[in-house]
Design a protein around this motif. Sequence first.
Motif, mmCIF file in Angstrom:
data_model
loop_
_atom_site.group_PDB
_atom_site.id
_atom_site.type_symbol
_atom_site.label_atom_id
_atom_site.label_comp_id
_atom_site.label_asym_id
_atom_site.label_seq_id
_atom_site.Cartn_x
_atom_site.Cartn_y
_atom_site.Cartn_z
ATOM 1 N N GLU A 1 3.701 -2.685 3.816
ATOM 2 C CA GLU A 1 3.741 -3.999 3.328
ATOM 3 C C GLU A 1 3.442 -5.090 4.071
ATOM 4 O O GLU A 1 3.932 -5.000 5.331
ATOM 5 C CB GLU A 1 5.233 -4.252 2.708
ATOM 6 N N PHE A 2 2.687 -6.038 3.961
ATOM 7 C CA PHE A 2 2.215 -6.843 4.645
ATOM 8 C C PHE A 2 1.788 -8.174 3.807
ATOM 9 O O PHE A 2 1.489 -8.258 2.539
ATOM 10 C CB PHE A 2 1.181 -6.600 5.630
ATOM 11 N N VAL B 1 0.920 -1.201 0.048
ATOM 12 C CA VAL B 1 -0.121 0.114 -0.079
ATOM 13 C C VAL B 1 1.089 1.082 -0.200
ATOM 14 O O VAL B 1 1.715 1.466 0.874
ATOM 15 C CB VAL B 1 -0.819 0.051 1.007
ATOM 16 N N LYS B 2 0.561 2.273 -0.956
ATOM 17 C CA LYS B 2 1.594 3.356 -0.972
ATOM 18 C C LYS B 2 0.429 4.526 -0.804
ATOM 19 O O LYS B 2 -0.482 4.641 -1.534
ATOM 20 C CB LYS B 2 1.959 3.400 -2.297
ATOM 21 N N VAL B 3 0.803 5.444 0.019
ATOM 22 C CA VAL B 3 0.053 6.733 0.212
ATOM 23 C C VAL B 3 0.781 8.062 0.010
ATOM 24 O O VAL B 3 2.032 8.126 0.616
ATOM 25 C CB VAL B 3 -0.644 6.740 1.437
ATOM 26 N N SER C 1 -2.397 3.836 -3.853
ATOM 27 C CA SER C 1 -2.387 2.491 -4.846
ATOM 28 C C SER C 1 -2.189 1.530 -3.726
ATOM 29 O O SER C 1 -1.464 1.319 -2.838
ATOM 30 C CB SER C 1 -1.168 2.892 -5.817
ATOM 31 N N MET C 2 -2.901 0.318 -4.156
ATOM 32 C CA MET C 2 -2.785 -0.917 -3.560
ATOM 33 C C MET C 2 -2.387 -2.001 -4.199
ATOM 34 O O MET C 2 -3.229 -2.552 -5.407
ATOM 35 C CB MET C 2 -3.920 -1.298 -2.888
ATOM 36 N N ASP C 3 -1.176 -2.678 -4.158
ATOM 37 C CA ASP C 3 -0.653 -3.831 -5.227
ATOM 38 C C ASP C 3 -0.838 -5.194 -4.396
ATOM 39 O O ASP C 3 -0.541 -5.135 -3.378
ATOM 40 C CB ASP C 3 0.756 -3.740 -5.764
ATOM 41 N N VAL C 4 -1.273 -6.220 -5.022
ATOM 42 C CA VAL C 4 -1.606 -7.437 -4.404
ATOM 43 C C VAL C 4 -0.821 -8.450 -5.381
ATOM 44 O O VAL C 4 -0.831 -8.598 -6.613
ATOM 45 C CB VAL C 4 -3.075 -7.833 -4.117
ATOM 46 N N GLY C 5 -0.559 -9.678 -4.540
ATOM 47 C CA GLY C 5 0.358 -10.566 -5.205
ATOM 48 C C GLY C 5 1.584 -10.212 -5.960
ATOM 49 O O GLY C 5 2.174 -9.492 -5.377
ATOM 50 N N ALA C 6 1.673 -10.877 -7.256
ATOM 51 C CA ALA C 6 2.847 -10.637 -7.925
ATOM 52 C C ALA C 6 3.084 -9.218 -8.335
ATOM 53 O O ALA C 6 4.206 -8.632 -8.253
ATOM 54 C CB ALA C 6 2.746 -11.488 -9.136
ATOM 55 N N PHE D 1 -9.330 -3.849 2.857
ATOM 56 C CA PHE D 1 -9.777 -2.428 2.876
ATOM 57 C C PHE D 1 -8.986 -1.455 3.612
ATOM 58 O O PHE D 1 -8.183 -1.857 4.556
ATOM 59 C CB PHE D 1 -11.148 -2.322 3.946
ATOM 60 N N VAL D 2 -8.632 -0.564 2.892
ATOM 61 C CA VAL D 2 -8.039 0.611 3.376
ATOM 62 C C VAL D 2 -8.797 1.773 3.632
ATOM 63 O O VAL D 2 -9.323 2.372 2.485
ATOM 64 C CB VAL D 2 -6.616 0.948 2.317
ATOM 65 N N CYS D 3 -8.967 2.221 4.815
ATOM 66 C CA CYS D 3 -9.870 3.187 5.156
ATOM 67 C C CYS D 3 -8.866 4.549 5.607
ATOM 68 O O CYS D 3 -8.229 4.397 6.421
ATOM 69 C CB CYS D 3 -10.899 2.836 6.238
#
Length: 218
Positions: free
Chosen positions: A92-93, A53-55, A125-130, A102-104
């Motif tokens: 990162e997690f 997750v980038k803010v 932005s939120m990247d998941v997985g690869a 969820f990102v609130c």
Amino acid sequence: MRFPTISACLILGTLVGTSLVQAIKFDMPAFPDALKEEKCLSNWGPQNTKVKVKVKTTAAYGQNLQLRIYDNSASSNVFATRKGINEDLLIEFHTHEHAQVFVCFRNLLEEGAKADGRLRTVTFSMDVGASAIDFKEMAAQEKLKPLEAELVKLEKYLEEVDDQMAYMKRRESKLRNTNESTNERIKFLSVLSLVVLGLSGLWQVYYLRRFFQQKKLI
């Protein structure tokens, strides 16, 4: 190296396209704490999957930007909470279960600040997985050639597709078992209803027959 099925390869392009999430830019109005106003964004996260997750934001007088990351699983896992965000943030997690992540955001007016329509611009932005893996850094650490790095990247995407297909198969099997169990219960209730209806009809015939016999009508 384990290669996934051909069907997994066929949908790889779709996965790569959907995994590259573009940044979202929005304004967060500042509200008093009592209003509990928040803005939430979400993405699906398979079990044991990396999430990045980038803010991006800047400091703003009289505003306290807060963030909370959690999922909607039965365990209600909370991955991160931040308060007083005044600079760029990277979190990162790894997920614990198959669930929606969820990102609130909340933007609170600090004590003494006036509610005069203050805004806070946030880029998220939120990247998941690869897509959350930095393949350039991985290639540099493992000293991979460009072609080897691309093969590793392709393998990660294929493994992700394979894992998602396996999860979908498990879900389909679970739903099918639930459907079959429900059908069996409906059949049982239908048979039971017919038996009760038949017994009720026989009892009514028996009762009416005795009634008419006592009245000497038959």
